[in-house]
Design a protein around this motif. Structure first.
Motif, PDB file in Angstrom:
ATOM      1  N   GLY A  19      -0.169  18.550  -1.258  1.00 38.81           N
ATOM      2  CA  GLY A  19      -0.181  17.916   0.058  1.00 38.81           C
ATOM      3  C   GLY A  19       1.204  17.484   0.475  1.00 38.81           C
ATOM      4  O   GLY A  19       1.389  16.473   1.160  1.00 38.81           O
ATOM      5  N   GLY A  20       2.186  18.262   0.089  1.00 36.84           N
ATOM      6  CA  GLY A  20       3.583  17.840   0.193  1.00 36.84           C
ATOM      7  C   GLY A  20       4.156  17.780   1.592  1.00 36.84           C
ATOM      8  O   GLY A  20       5.225  17.211   1.787  1.00 36.84           O
ATOM      9  N   THR A  21       3.471  18.364   2.598  1.00 36.92           N
ATOM     10  CA  THR A  21       4.014  18.334   3.957  1.00 36.92           C
ATOM     11  C   THR A  21       3.421  17.204   4.796  1.00 36.92           C
ATOM     12  O   THR A  21       3.728  17.096   5.986  1.00 36.92           O
ATOM     13  N   GLY A  25       4.073  12.911   1.619  1.00 35.91           N
ATOM     14  CA  GLY A  25       4.850  13.945   0.954  1.00 35.91           C
ATOM     15  C   GLY A  25       6.278  14.036   1.454  1.00 35.91           C
ATOM     16  O   GLY A  25       7.225  14.174   0.672  1.00 35.91           O
ATOM     17  N   LYS A  26       6.460  13.934   2.750  1.00 33.41           N
ATOM     18  CA  LYS A  26       7.810  14.028   3.324  1.00 33.41           C
ATOM     19  C   LYS A  26       8.666  12.830   2.925  1.00 33.41           C
ATOM     20  O   LYS A  26       9.836  12.982   2.594  1.00 33.41           O
ATOM     21  N   LYS A  27       8.067  11.633   2.924  1.00 33.72           N
ATOM     22  CA  LYS A  27       8.828  10.448   2.520  1.00 33.72           C
ATOM     23  C   LYS A  27       9.126  10.492   1.017  1.00 33.72           C
ATOM     24  O   LYS A  27      10.231  10.143   0.578  1.00 33.72           O
ATOM     25  N   PHE A  28       8.168  10.947   0.208  1.00 37.87           N
ATOM     26  CA  PHE A  28       8.376  11.098  -1.231  1.00 37.87           C
ATOM     27  C   PHE A  28       9.529  12.072  -1.486  1.00 37.87           C
ATOM     28  O   PHE A  28      10.432  11.800  -2.296  1.00 37.87           O
ATOM     29  N   THR A  29       9.528  13.189  -0.789  1.00 39.57           N
ATOM     30  CA  THR A  29      10.578  14.201  -0.942  1.00 39.57           C
ATOM     31  C   THR A  29      11.938  13.617  -0.565  1.00 39.57           C
ATOM     32  O   THR A  29      12.935  13.806  -1.282  1.00 39.57           O
ATOM     33  N   GLU A  30      11.984  12.910   0.552  1.00 45.24           N
ATOM     34  CA  GLU A  30      13.241  12.306   1.009  1.00 45.24           C
ATOM     35  C   GLU A  30      13.835  11.374  -0.044  1.00 45.24           C
ATOM     36  O   GLU A  30      15.028  11.463  -0.377  1.00 45.24           O
ATOM     37  N   ARG A 202     -12.754  -9.472  14.462  1.00 47.50           N
ATOM     38  CA  ARG A 202     -12.700 -10.097  13.138  1.00 47.50           C
ATOM     39  C   ARG A 202     -11.997  -9.220  12.102  1.00 47.50           C
ATOM     40  O   ARG A 202     -11.704  -9.668  10.997  1.00 47.50           O
ATOM     41  N   MET A 203     -11.716  -7.977  12.443  1.00 45.99           N
ATOM     42  CA  MET A 203     -11.256  -6.982  11.467  1.00 45.99           C
ATOM     43  C   MET A 203      -9.885  -7.323  10.882  1.00 45.99           C
ATOM     44  O   MET A 203      -8.986  -7.783  11.578  1.00 45.99           O
ATOM     45  N   THR A 204      -9.750  -7.091   9.563  1.00 48.71           N
ATOM     46  CA  THR A 204      -8.468  -7.244   8.865  1.00 48.71           C
ATOM     47  C   THR A 204      -8.193  -5.986   8.053  1.00 48.71           C
ATOM     48  O   THR A 204      -9.111  -5.273   7.661  1.00 48.71           O
ATOM     49  N   ARG A 205      -6.905  -5.749   7.790  1.00 47.70           N
ATOM     50  CA  ARG A 205      -6.503  -4.590   6.992  1.00 47.70           C
ATOM     51  C   ARG A 205      -5.278  -4.947   6.136  1.00 47.70           C
ATOM     52  O   ARG A 205      -4.474  -5.797   6.501  1.00 47.70           O
ATOM     53  N   PHE A 206      -5.174  -4.262   4.982  1.00 49.14           N
ATOM     54  CA  PHE A 206      -3.943  -4.292   4.185  1.00 49.14           C
ATOM     55  C   PHE A 206      -2.934  -3.345   4.833  1.00 49.14           C
ATOM     56  O   PHE A 206      -3.303  -2.287   5.334  1.00 49.14           O
ATOM     57  N   TRP A 207      -1.636  -3.695   4.786  1.00 52.34           N
ATOM     58  CA  TRP A 207      -0.613  -2.838   5.368  1.00 52.34           C
ATOM     59  C   TRP A 207       0.595  -2.719   4.446  1.00 52.34           C
ATOM     60  O   TRP A 207       0.986  -3.684   3.802  1.00 52.34           O
ATOM     61  N   LEU A 208       1.179  -1.528   4.418  1.00 51.78           N
ATOM     62  CA  LEU A 208       2.475  -1.319   3.775  1.00 51.78           C
ATOM     63  C   LEU A 208       3.168  -0.160   4.458  1.00 51.78           C
ATOM     64  O   LEU A 208       2.531   0.613   5.187  1.00 51.78           O
ATOM     65  N   THR A 209       4.474  -0.040   4.260  1.00 46.61           N
ATOM     66  CA  THR A 209       5.219   1.059   4.867  1.00 46.61           C
ATOM     67  C   THR A 209       5.169   2.288   3.964  1.00 46.61           C
ATOM     68  O   THR A 209       4.841   2.200   2.774  1.00 46.61           O
ATOM     69  N   LEU A 210       5.504   3.442   4.544  1.00 46.35           N
ATOM     70  CA  LEU A 210       5.584   4.672   3.750  1.00 46.35           C
ATOM     71  C   LEU A 210       6.585   4.520   2.618  1.00 46.35           C
ATOM     72  O   LEU A 210       6.336   4.947   1.484  1.00 46.35           O
ATOM     73  N   ASP A 211       7.728   3.913   2.908  1.00 43.61           N
ATOM     74  CA  ASP A 211       8.758   3.704   1.895  1.00 43.61           C
ATOM     75  C   ASP A 211       8.207   2.869   0.742  1.00 43.61           C
ATOM     76  O   ASP A 211       8.407   3.193  -0.439  1.00 43.61           O
ATOM     77  N   GLN A 212       7.493   1.776   1.066  1.00 43.94           N
ATOM     78  CA  GLN A 212       6.902   0.931   0.027  1.00 43.94           C
ATOM     79  C   GLN A 212       5.871   1.706  -0.789  1.00 43.94           C
ATOM     80  O   GLN A 212       5.801   1.569  -2.012  1.00 43.94           O
ATOM     81  N   GLY A 213       5.066   2.515  -0.099  1.00 45.96           N
ATOM     82  CA  GLY A 213       4.051   3.300  -0.802  1.00 45.96           C
ATOM     83  C   GLY A 213       4.662   4.267  -1.792  1.00 45.96           C
ATOM     84  O   GLY A 213       4.216   4.373  -2.941  1.00 45.96           O
ATOM     85  N   VAL A 214       5.704   4.976  -1.369  1.00 49.38           N
ATOM     86  CA  VAL A 214       6.364   5.944  -2.255  1.00 49.38           C
ATOM     87  C   VAL A 214       6.996   5.237  -3.444  1.00 49.38           C
ATOM     88  O   VAL A 214       6.865   5.684  -4.596  1.00 49.38           O
ATOM     89  N   ARG A 215       7.682   4.123  -3.198  1.00 53.08           N
ATOM     90  CA  ARG A 215       8.340   3.413  -4.303  1.00 53.08           C
ATOM     91  C   ARG A 215       7.319   2.820  -5.272  1.00 53.08           C
ATOM     92  O   ARG A 215       7.586   2.745  -6.475  1.00 53.08           O
ATOM     93  N   PHE A 216       6.167   2.434  -4.754  1.00 55.23           N
ATOM     94  CA  PHE A 216       5.112   1.959  -5.643  1.00 55.23           C
ATOM     95  C   PHE A 216       4.602   3.091  -6.537  1.00 55.23           C
ATOM     96  O   PHE A 216       4.374   2.906  -7.731  1.00 55.23           O
ATOM     97  N   VAL A 217       4.461   4.272  -5.963  1.00 51.35           N
ATOM     98  CA  VAL A 217       4.044   5.439  -6.749  1.00 51.35           C
ATOM     99  C   VAL A 217       5.084   5.762  -7.823  1.00 51.35           C
ATOM    100  O   VAL A 217       4.737   6.010  -8.988  1.00 51.35           O
TER     101      VAL A 217
END
Length: 327
Positions: A19-21, A25-30, A202-217
């Motif tokens: 699923g690299g595109t 995937g694009k942020k991970f590649t960068e 009433r809805m709530t959600r967790f949020w993070l940036t693509l950069d944070q997601g990649v670095r967490f991975v």
């Protein structure tokens, strides 16, 4: 997030990204091409045009582009030849599309996961990290249900390794700001008309940036021993506050909760919390059925009884100003 990443993590390694595109995937590649030194990074995906665009964007000799689908077992076997690390990000993710095409969702998200596991073991891949989602917890739609099954497959995939070296783990996190399918591009588009549609105030959600997601991975790949589900500590935000931050002048129209949607997202359930270790900036869900030998697992803090990590009772909340900076 988490401990500092060892910049030698990918030195001389051959990495495959399914699923690299996509957005991840694009942020991970960068990040990997800029900050690490892999021998090669193979982008495995279905779309030739998206691969062409990505090749033009990065123009790096370490990149390899392989047309293929995770449903195609034989192609995956060839793609993983000589690979050291796999990051599995390929999935059908759109909730309505998965409901309308349920068998297709199962073929990609579940059968595709089985193919990744088998190909990795038979090619002696060292580490496989699968990308999961908070939708896999107490799933209320087929997408979430397929990701729940995929998590179970990757955790217990370690059982199939036997005396081999392949280890499997997962990361599970919340909504990614600005990714395809996120509500933020929708709000930005609706902003032009002056009316934002919100399903439930009433809805709530967790949020993070693509950069944070990649670095967490990347951190989780560094730490994994096999069988863990890594969960980051990330902030929540009310959907009404999100709308206000993006378009304070717009009218907010409440339309009612959609089919397959939750009011709040959960990343760790009360039952899971009994086998979770807590660290300063993340949680690790340890496998309940570890039929394989696990060594050198870090010791973390145990959670209190009936602990639940949910977006509505989170102790970290995003302010409008913080969201604007993330955007």
């Amino acid at each position: 997030m988490q401990s500092k990443i060892d910049l030698s993590l990918f030195d001389g390694k051959n990495v495959l990204l399914t699923g690299g595109t996509g957005s991840f995937g694009k942020k991970f590649t960068e990040i990997v091409l800029r900050e690490f030194n892999p021998n090669s990074l193979r982008i495995y995906s279905r779309g030739e045009f998206n691969q062409y665009l990505m090749k033009q964007e990065f123009n790096d000799k370490r990149l390899r582009f392989l047309i293929g689908d995770v449903r195609d077992r034989d192609r995956l076997y060839r793609a993983m030849n000589g690979i050291d690390i796999v990051v599995h990000a390929a999935a059908l993710k759109q909730v309505p599309a998965c409901e309308y095409n349920p068998i297709e969702a199962i073929k990609t998200n579940i059968d595709g996961s089985v193919n990744v596991i088998d190909a990795a073991i038979d090619n002696s891949v060292e580490k496989v990290m699968a990308i999961s989602t908070d939708k896999a917890v107490h799933p209320v739609n087929l997408y979430g249900a397929t990701k729940m099954v995929a998590e179970k497959l990757f955790v217990q995939g370690n059982t199939y390794t036997g005396k081999g070296r392949t280890r499997f783990s997962c990361v599970r996190y919340g909504n990614v700001i600005g990714s395809r399918g996120s509500v933020i591009p929708l709000f930005n588009e609706q902003k032009k008309s002056g009316v934002l549609t919100i399903t439930d105030e009433r809805m709530t959600r967790f949020w993070l940036t693509l950069d944070q997601g990649v670095r967490f991975v990347l951190n989780s790949i560094q730490q994994m021993r096999g069988g863990e589900i890594f969960v980051p500590k990330i902030p929540s935000m009310k959907i009404t506050d999100l709308a206000e931050a993006i378009a304070p002048e717009a009218t907010k129209e409440f339309t009612g909760i959609r089919p397959g949607e939750k009011l709040h997202e959960i990343m760790i359930t009360e039952d899971e919390s009994r086998h979770v270790k807590e660290f300063p900036d993340h949680f690790v869900i340890e496998p309940e059925f570890s039929f394989w030998k696990r060594e050198n697992t870090p010791s973390g803090k145990e959670l209190p009884d009936n602990f639940r990590y949910s977006s509505d009772i989170n102790d970290k909340w995003l302010t409008s100003e913080q969201l604007k900076k993330m955007l």
